[in-house]
Design a protein around this motif. Structure first.
Motif, PDB file in Angstrom:
ATOM      1  N   THR A  41       3.453   2.222  -7.230  1.00  0.00           N
ATOM      2  CA  THR A  41       2.777   2.671  -6.011  1.00  0.00           C
ATOM      3  C   THR A  41       2.318   1.480  -5.185  1.00  0.00           C
ATOM      4  O   THR A  41       1.604   0.608  -5.677  1.00  0.00           O
ATOM      5  CB  THR A  41       1.576   3.564  -6.352  1.00  0.00           C
ATOM      6  OG1 THR A  41       2.053   4.751  -6.993  1.00  0.00           O
ATOM      7  CG2 THR A  41       0.783   3.929  -5.104  1.00  0.00           C
ATOM      8  N   ALA A  42       2.742   1.435  -3.939  1.00  0.00           N
ATOM      9  CA  ALA A  42       2.427   0.305  -3.056  1.00  0.00           C
ATOM     10  C   ALA A  42       3.010   0.569  -1.678  1.00  0.00           C
ATOM     11  O   ALA A  42       3.795   1.519  -1.498  1.00  0.00           O
ATOM     12  CB  ALA A  42       2.995  -0.990  -3.611  1.00  0.00           C
ATOM     13  N   VAL A  43       2.649  -0.288  -0.744  1.00  0.00           N
ATOM     14  CA  VAL A  43       3.357  -0.328   0.532  1.00  0.00           C
ATOM     15  C   VAL A  43       4.497  -1.324   0.368  1.00  0.00           C
ATOM     16  O   VAL A  43       4.276  -2.462  -0.053  1.00  0.00           O
ATOM     17  CB  VAL A  43       2.432  -0.751   1.685  1.00  0.00           C
ATOM     18  CG1 VAL A  43       3.231  -0.830   2.983  1.00  0.00           C
ATOM     19  CG2 VAL A  43       1.274   0.221   1.823  1.00  0.00           C
ATOM     20  N   TYR A  44       5.689  -0.889   0.685  1.00  0.00           N
ATOM     21  CA  TYR A  44       6.880  -1.729   0.542  1.00  0.00           C
ATOM     22  C   TYR A  44       7.276  -2.279   1.918  1.00  0.00           C
ATOM     23  O   TYR A  44       7.414  -1.523   2.884  1.00  0.00           O
ATOM     24  CB  TYR A  44       8.020  -0.914  -0.064  1.00  0.00           C
ATOM     25  CG  TYR A  44       7.848  -0.703  -1.553  1.00  0.00           C
ATOM     26  CD1 TYR A  44       6.837   0.128  -2.034  1.00  0.00           C
ATOM     27  CD2 TYR A  44       8.664  -1.337  -2.478  1.00  0.00           C
ATOM     28  CE1 TYR A  44       6.652   0.311  -3.397  1.00  0.00           C
ATOM     29  CE2 TYR A  44       8.497  -1.158  -3.841  1.00  0.00           C
ATOM     30  CZ  TYR A  44       7.481  -0.330  -4.286  1.00  0.00           C
ATOM     31  OH  TYR A  44       7.301  -0.146  -5.646  1.00  0.00           O
ATOM     32  N   TYR A  45       7.482  -3.595   1.948  1.00  0.00           N
ATOM     33  CA  TYR A  45       7.796  -4.280   3.195  1.00  0.00           C
ATOM     34  C   TYR A  45       9.195  -4.889   3.135  1.00  0.00           C
ATOM     35  O   TYR A  45       9.553  -5.554   2.155  1.00  0.00           O
ATOM     36  CB  TYR A  45       6.797  -5.401   3.461  1.00  0.00           C
ATOM     37  CG  TYR A  45       5.387  -4.936   3.685  1.00  0.00           C
ATOM     38  CD1 TYR A  45       4.488  -4.827   2.632  1.00  0.00           C
ATOM     39  CD2 TYR A  45       4.944  -4.597   4.969  1.00  0.00           C
ATOM     40  CE1 TYR A  45       3.190  -4.397   2.833  1.00  0.00           C
ATOM     41  CE2 TYR A  45       3.648  -4.181   5.180  1.00  0.00           C
ATOM     42  CZ  TYR A  45       2.778  -4.083   4.106  1.00  0.00           C
ATOM     43  OH  TYR A  45       1.490  -3.656   4.323  1.00  0.00           O
ATOM     44  N   CYS A  46       9.917  -4.686   4.182  1.00  0.00           N
ATOM     45  CA  CYS A  46      11.216  -5.328   4.356  1.00  0.00           C
ATOM     46  C   CYS A  46      10.998  -6.738   4.921  1.00  0.00           C
ATOM     47  O   CYS A  46      10.135  -6.940   5.778  1.00  0.00           O
ATOM     48  CB  CYS A  46      12.057  -4.493   5.315  1.00  0.00           C
ATOM     49  SG  CYS A  46      13.659  -5.179   5.740  1.00  0.00           S
TER      50      CYS A  46
END
Length: 122
Positions: free
Chosen positions: A94-99
């Motif tokens: 669980t996390a915010v995923y960044y490109c």
């Protein structure tokens, strides 16, 4: 101007799968690599996976065997899309995923997406 458009985040139960996408356009420099990072609440942003222009991939230890990074290039070369297939998801994912997209030198050509939330329930 470089634009990164992310999609594919959401809520999934533990053991489930999600596929993230990031479409990068407007790249006017020599692309070195594309990748995914993530940031969980209260933690630092961390590397998840990267793929170079020559298709060399790297993974964080805790996602090896579960996540797969890949990319496509449009016929006209204007759009590069990077994918992150995430299987056997765990609550710790669980996390915010960044490109992230970068060229050479990275200090001059380094671009981030806005992030997409991935939530894995137990």
């Amino acid at each position: 101007q470089v634009q990164l458009v992310e999609s594919g985040g959401g809520l999934v139960q533990a053991g489930g799968s999600l596929r993230l996408s990031c479409a990068a356009s407007g790249i006017s420099f020599i692309l070195s690599a594309m990748g995914w990072y993530r940031q969980a609440p209260g933690k630092q942003r961390e590397l998840v996976a990267t793929i170079t222009a020559t298709e060399i991939t790297t993974y964080a230890e805790d996602v090896k065997g579960r996540f797969t990074i890949s990319r496509t290039i449009s016929r006209d070369g204007d759009k590069n899309t990077v994918f992150l297939q995430m299987n056997t998801l765990k609550p710790d994912d669980t996390a915010v995923y960044y490109c992230n997209v970068w060229g050479y030198p990275r200090i001059r050509h380094n671009y981030w997406g806005r992030g997409t939330q991935v939530t894995v329930s137990s």
